[in-house]
Design a protein around this motif. Structure first.
Motif, PDB file in Angstrom:
ATOM      1  N   VAL A 160      12.678  31.688  -5.635  1.00 26.33           N
ATOM      2  CA  VAL A 160      14.107  31.951  -5.531  1.00 26.33           C
ATOM      3  C   VAL A 160      14.707  31.823  -6.918  1.00 26.33           C
ATOM      4  O   VAL A 160      14.551  30.791  -7.581  1.00 26.33           O
ATOM      5  CB  VAL A 160      14.765  30.935  -4.570  1.00 26.33           C
ATOM      6  N   ASP A 161      15.388  32.886  -7.347  1.00 23.91           N
ATOM      7  CA  ASP A 161      16.017  32.850  -8.666  1.00 23.91           C
ATOM      8  C   ASP A 161      17.358  32.151  -8.623  1.00 23.91           C
ATOM      9  O   ASP A 161      17.740  31.439  -9.536  1.00 23.91           O
ATOM     10  CB  ASP A 161      16.244  34.285  -9.177  1.00 23.91           C
ATOM     11  N   ALA A 162      18.110  32.426  -7.579  1.00 25.37           N
ATOM     12  CA  ALA A 162      19.442  31.845  -7.491  1.00 25.37           C
ATOM     13  C   ALA A 162      19.784  31.615  -6.036  1.00 25.37           C
ATOM     14  O   ALA A 162      19.316  32.315  -5.142  1.00 25.37           O
ATOM     15  CB  ALA A 162      20.476  32.785  -8.123  1.00 25.37           C
ATOM     16  N   MET A 163      20.609  30.602  -5.796  1.00 20.68           N
ATOM     17  CA  MET A 163      21.041  30.270  -4.445  1.00 20.68           C
ATOM     18  C   MET A 163      22.561  30.343  -4.425  1.00 20.68           C
ATOM     19  O   MET A 163      23.226  29.830  -5.329  1.00 20.68           O
ATOM     20  CB  MET A 163      20.570  28.857  -4.106  1.00 20.68           C
ATOM     21  N   LEU A 164      23.077  30.955  -3.404  1.00 18.90           N
ATOM     22  CA  LEU A 164      24.519  31.176  -3.340  1.00 18.90           C
ATOM     23  C   LEU A 164      25.034  30.674  -1.992  1.00 18.90           C
ATOM     24  O   LEU A 164      24.452  30.954  -0.956  1.00 18.90           O
ATOM     25  CB  LEU A 164      24.783  32.681  -3.485  1.00 18.90           C
ATOM     26  N   VAL A 165      26.128  29.924  -2.033  1.00 21.76           N
ATOM     27  CA  VAL A 165      26.773  29.473  -0.801  1.00 21.76           C
ATOM     28  C   VAL A 165      28.180  30.046  -0.798  1.00 21.76           C
ATOM     29  O   VAL A 165      28.930  29.876  -1.753  1.00 21.76           O
ATOM     30  CB  VAL A 165      26.841  27.924  -0.748  1.00 21.76           C
ATOM     31  N   HIS A 166      28.529  30.715   0.272  1.00 19.63           N
ATOM     32  CA  HIS A 166      29.778  31.464   0.302  1.00 19.63           C
ATOM     33  C   HIS A 166      30.500  31.144   1.612  1.00 19.63           C
ATOM     34  O   HIS A 166      29.917  31.275   2.673  1.00 19.63           O
ATOM     35  CB  HIS A 166      29.401  32.955   0.231  1.00 19.63           C
ATOM     36  N   ALA A 167      31.755  30.744   1.498  1.00 16.90           N
ATOM     37  CA  ALA A 167      32.530  30.435   2.702  1.00 16.90           C
ATOM     38  C   ALA A 167      33.366  31.646   3.106  1.00 16.90           C
ATOM     39  O   ALA A 167      34.025  32.248   2.265  1.00 16.90           O
ATOM     40  CB  ALA A 167      33.452  29.245   2.430  1.00 16.90           C
ATOM     41  N   ARG A 168      33.344  31.986   4.370  1.00 14.98           N
ATOM     42  CA  ARG A 168      34.091  33.159   4.837  1.00 14.98           C
ATOM     43  C   ARG A 168      34.989  32.784   5.981  1.00 14.98           C
ATOM     44  O   ARG A 168      34.925  31.681   6.504  1.00 14.98           O
ATOM     45  CB  ARG A 168      33.098  34.242   5.284  1.00 14.98           C
ATOM     46  N   HIS A 169      35.811  33.726   6.396  1.00 13.85           N
ATOM     47  CA  HIS A 169      36.770  33.518   7.506  1.00 13.85           C
ATOM     48  C   HIS A 169      37.652  32.323   7.181  1.00 13.85           C
ATOM     49  O   HIS A 169      37.667  31.323   7.880  1.00 13.85           O
ATOM     50  CB  HIS A 169      36.017  33.282   8.846  1.00 13.85           C
ATOM     51  N   ILE A 170      38.379  32.489   6.097  1.00 16.11           N
ATOM     52  CA  ILE A 170      39.190  31.378   5.613  1.00 16.11           C
ATOM     53  C   ILE A 170      40.507  31.367   6.355  1.00 16.11           C
ATOM     54  O   ILE A 170      41.133  32.402   6.552  1.00 16.11           O
ATOM     55  CB  ILE A 170      39.490  31.559   4.095  1.00 16.11           C
ATOM     56  N   THR A 171      40.919  30.204   6.799  1.00 19.80           N
ATOM     57  CA  THR A 171      42.247  30.059   7.398  1.00 19.80           C
ATOM     58  C   THR A 171      42.938  28.915   6.683  1.00 19.80           C
ATOM     59  O   THR A 171      42.300  27.974   6.236  1.00 19.80           O
ATOM     60  CB  THR A 171      42.155  29.693   8.888  1.00 19.80           C
ATOM     61  N   THR A 172      44.233  29.015   6.606  1.00 24.25           N
ATOM     62  CA  THR A 172      44.952  27.935   5.919  1.00 24.25           C
ATOM     63  C   THR A 172      45.125  26.767   6.873  1.00 24.25           C
ATOM     64  O   THR A 172      45.239  26.939   8.089  1.00 24.25           O
ATOM     65  CB  THR A 172      46.335  28.396   5.451  1.00 24.25           C
ATOM     66  N   LYS A 173      45.163  25.617   6.308  1.00 23.93           N
ATOM     67  CA  LYS A 173      45.311  24.412   7.129  1.00 23.93           C
ATOM     68  C   LYS A 173      46.710  24.366   7.709  1.00 23.93           C
ATOM     69  O   LYS A 173      47.671  24.690   7.026  1.00 23.93           O
ATOM     70  CB  LYS A 173      45.126  23.195   6.233  1.00 23.93           C
TER      71      LYS A 173
END
Lengths: 303, 508
Positions: free
Chosen positions: B306-319
């Motif tokens: 693995v060259d790179a690992m990416l963590v991505h958050a989606r479906h963002i809602t405001t608190k």
């Protein structure tokens, strides 16, 4: 080099120290200081407190504390066709457990776990019917999984989560190891679990009680004699830890949402046929002449 | 259709309509007269603009600089990005293929300048081969490519265009050949002169306009690249918590929560291994995310490294805003204890098994028994979270589906009612004996019939209409209780099929 004095405590002192550490850890665990999620751990202060049946006759057979709120209970049908009757009794049991005053989380949702083939065989739990038995399924969580081992895993996960009021799981024939794991998980969080097993289940398990349910013809309906009445079962307590086995004829009352013992003699009332519209003088409650004796007498008179 | 000052006008037409003669800014009445069975919808400008913006964001897979152009166009600056796709033509073809798969009819123009590309895309059809959808101006030859295009490609206002036509200039080539002074002199009084020249310059490249790329919405992702391809799964699991912490901190700073997260391995052989996690309710708690990701960790394959690992958050809602001291608390804790949170358990189980397997009861707007209540997956249906916060007291006679306290329902319902052979009295007598799943039961008690008529509005378009059901609650000699129904009536002349009996549910 400074000499470090070797200080070996004597063996009894070691044991005492170990005992005090163990006692402290157990007390701490009971107080809930060790929960990793940081949530308020609501284990009942009295783990041995249990739920009690409304009828004292059944309660006496269970032992001192009644139905334990932190252990495994098993319900088995008499034959494979009686699965839904066993489920009905299990729901009555659930009602007793969740309405007990000692329950730590009575308003929490109930988790229902079943494998897919059980849903295909007996059907899925139906909200309006469960509401008729006094249980509101709006906030229940249902899990339909594939393998029996998945069912046990999910049940253990749900028990350890501190977020459910009770767990219902459909299994086939859980052995001692599996029920012991579930029992430990139930004790850790004070959540009861009821297992609906197959009719072939036998052998020793870590369950507190084991019930065997057989369906019984019901008494005629109060208003309409030709209608089926309240559901009635023959419930046999085959194993009870701290109690003694017994068998009862029970009926589920839709108004009080509770189990009620039925007088065995009342069972012998004449059952009307839906086609023949004769009025039945031997309606519910009248237990004077059982039909066999009446038929014998009529035959004697005819001959 | 759009409501303009001149009445209802056609705002956009698809190919089939255009073939029949309907074109933009035609009156609604005329369009209807040409094509009597024309399907029209009102124009929703805001929704269209939003979906165009989303498309511009999607197009960032080609280049980080994209922007929407007007109401029906996209501009992508692919300087320096063409080598990733193997050249200009493959890039354009890839874009065209994707858009066709989305169902969007597109014309693509490629040129050195923005204005030139816009002109090629919109107007190159009429000049050169009309069949092709992709028009590419060779590098450095934008001016030559742009010459045959009509003057509408200048994108000037209507008056200027009309004046140009009246003067005799009909293609861009003619305008380019005209000396600039002559144009200035001719159009000195009109406000359009300067703009014509600036537009020509923008087209030919003498004076390029700056490009305003679309500003990306707040992205919550964290990435870690390794100096050597990492093959050990445990090592990758150890670097995961720091990435999740970065993402959670970013979410906290922006006062948002995420309900889905993607973990991606960019492998040494160029492929990508991806894992998507969904939570039952949005949150920004790094521990919970870590638990969920570790449940499915085995599904990610490091491959050859693995060259790179990416963590991505989606479906963002405001608190939701924190309640101030004056507002009363919305959720009251029950019986003195903290309200129980079932969502972490649901998310964990969904991650371990499958999102579709963890269900909750959903009340349907129907009186047919199988639709009164159905089981639906919790993740993906935010109504469950709403139900947790407001719990109404249970009452028997609520809702249109409840038939009243005198209509008992079975506790289990079969998903598909199974056929049974029944002996019953005609035309609507209760059953006396029935055979189901090869077992014959003798019936001693029956209650019914409860007639449930089908919902006629669901039958529209169906070859066979649904039939009336007469439900019976029956009890057999052994004490088993069932819920059966007869589908169809015996006296009904409109129904050509014979009535059938089925078992629908089982009583306790």
């Amino acid at each position: 080099m400074p000499q470090i004095p070797r200080h070996k405590p004597s063996p009894p002192a070691c044991l005492n120290a170990l005992r005090t550490t163990l006692a402290e850890t157990q007390a701490q665990h009971r107080m809930g200081a060790l929960t990793h999620s940081g949530m308020h751990a609501d284990i009942p202060s009295n783990i041995s407190a249990g739920a009690h049946f409304p009828s004292t006759d059944m309660d006496k057979a269970l032992g001192q504390h009644g139905l334990s709120l932190s252990s495994v209970h098993e319900v088995l049908p008499q034959t494979p066709l009686d699965h839904t009757a066993a489920m009905g009794f299990m729901l009555a049991l659930l009602k007793v457990l969740t309405t007990s005053p000692h329950h730590p989380r009575p308003a929490a949702p109930v988790m229902h776990i079943a494998p897919r083939h059980a849903t295909q065989e007996c059907g899925r739990p139906y909200g309006p019917g469960l509401r008729g038995m006094g249980l509101n399924t709006d906030h229940w969580v249902f899990a339909q999984l594939h393998k029996p081992t998945d069912v046990l895993n999910a049940a253990e996960e749900a028990l350890r989560s501190h977020a459910v009021a009770a767990v219902i799981a459909h299994t086939t024939e859980p052995d001692f190891t599996a029920t012991r794991r579930l029992s430990l998980a139930a004790q850790a969080t004070g959540t009861p679990i009821v297992l609906l097993c197959s009719h072939r289940q036998s052998g020793a398990t870590a369950a507190q009680t084991r019930w065997r349910i057989a369906p019984e013809p019901s008494a005629p309906h109060i208003e309409v004699p030709q209608s089926p009445g309240a559901p009635r079962w023959r419930a046999t307590l085959t194993r009870a830890r701290g109690g003694h086995p017994n068998s009862w004829l029970v009926e589920y009352d839709h108004e009080t949402h509770a189990l009620r013992l039925v007088d065995p003699l009342a069972r012998r009332s004449v059952v009307p046929h839906p086609w023949k519209n004769h009025t039945n003088p031997n309606a519910a409650g009248n237990t004077q002449h059982p039909p066999k004796r009446a038929a014998k007498r009529a035959a004697k008179r005819a001959s | 259709m759009d409501h303009t000052a001149k009445g209802l006008r056609v705002a956009a037409a698809n190919r089939a309509a255009q073939r029949n003669g309907v074109h933009v800014s035609m009156a609604h009445a005329d369009a209807r007269a040409l094509v009597p069975n024309l399907i029209t919808r009102p124009l929703e400008a805001r929704a269209d603009a939003q979906s165009l913006r989303r498309l511009a964001l999607w197009a960032q897979r080609y280049s980080p600089w994209t922007q929407s152009d007007g109401q029906d166009g996209l501009v992508i600056d692919i300087t320096g990005c063409t080598h990733l796709f193997g050249g200009q033509e493959p890039l354009a073809e890839d874009l065209y293929a994707h858009l066709t798969r989305f169902g969007i009819l597109a014309r693509i123009g490629l040129a050195d300048t923005l204005a030139g590309a816009r002109a090629m895309a919109r107007y190159a059809n009429t000049a050169t081969s009309p069949a092709r959808a992709i028009h590419i101006a060779p590098q450095g030859q934008t001016e030559q490519a742009v010459r045959p295009l009509p003057i509408e490609a200048l994108n000037a206002d209507d008056n200027t265009t009309q004046t140009l036509r009246r003067v005799g200039l009909s293609t861009l080539g003619q305008i380019i050949d005209t000396p600039r002074r002559a144009l200035l002199r001719r159009f000195a009084k009109t406000p359009g002169a300067e703009t014509i020249l600036t537009r020509i310059d923008a087209l030919t490249g003498r004076d390029a306009k700056p490009f305003q790329p679309l500003s990306q919405p707040n992205q919550f992702h964290a990435r870690i690249a390794f100096t050597e391809p990492a093959t050990c799964s445990d090592f990758l699991a150890q670097t995961l918590p720091s990435l999740i912490q970065t993402v959670s901190d970013a979410l906290h700073r922006a006062d948002s929560m995420a309900s889905r997260m993607t973990v991606q391995f960019c492998r040494a052989d160029g492929s990508i291994s991806r894992m998507r996690i969904a939570a039952a309710s949005p949150h920004a708690n790094p521990h919970q995310w870590r638990t969920l990701i570790m449940e499915r960790w085995s599904r990610l394959d490091p491959g050859f490294g693995v060259d790179a690992m990416l963590v991505h958050a989606r479906h963002i809602t405001t608190k939701p805003p924190m309640p101030s001291a004056n507002t009363p608390l919305l959720t009251v804790p029950r019986m003195g204890k903290s309200p129980c949170d079932i969502h972490p358990l649901v998310a964990r189980l969904a991650a371990r098994f499958h999102e579709k397997d963890i269900l909750c009861a959903h009340t349907g707007n129907s009186w047919m028994p199988e639709r009164v209540e159905t089981l639906r997956p919790i993740i993906g249906h935010p109504e469950h979270t709403a139900k947790q916060s407001e719990k109404k007291p249970l009452s028997h006679n609520t809702g249109p589906h409840n038939t009243g306290p005198h209509a008992p329902r079975p506790i289990t319902l079969l998903d598909k009612p199974e056929p049974a052979r029944v002996i019953a009295g005609l035309p609507d007598g209760p059953p006396a004996q029935f055979t189901w799943r090869r077992i014959t039961h003798k019936i001693i008690r029956a209650e019914g019939p409860e007639r449930i008529a089908p919902e006629w509005w669901r039958d529209i378009g169906r070859p066979q209409p649904a039939r009336t059901r007469d439900y019976y609650r029956i009890e057999t000699q052994e004490g088993r209780r069932f819920w059966v129904f007869r589908e169809g009536l015996y006296d009904d002349e409109t129904d050509p099929l014979t009535p059938e009996w089925r078992v629908h549910g089982i009583f306790p």
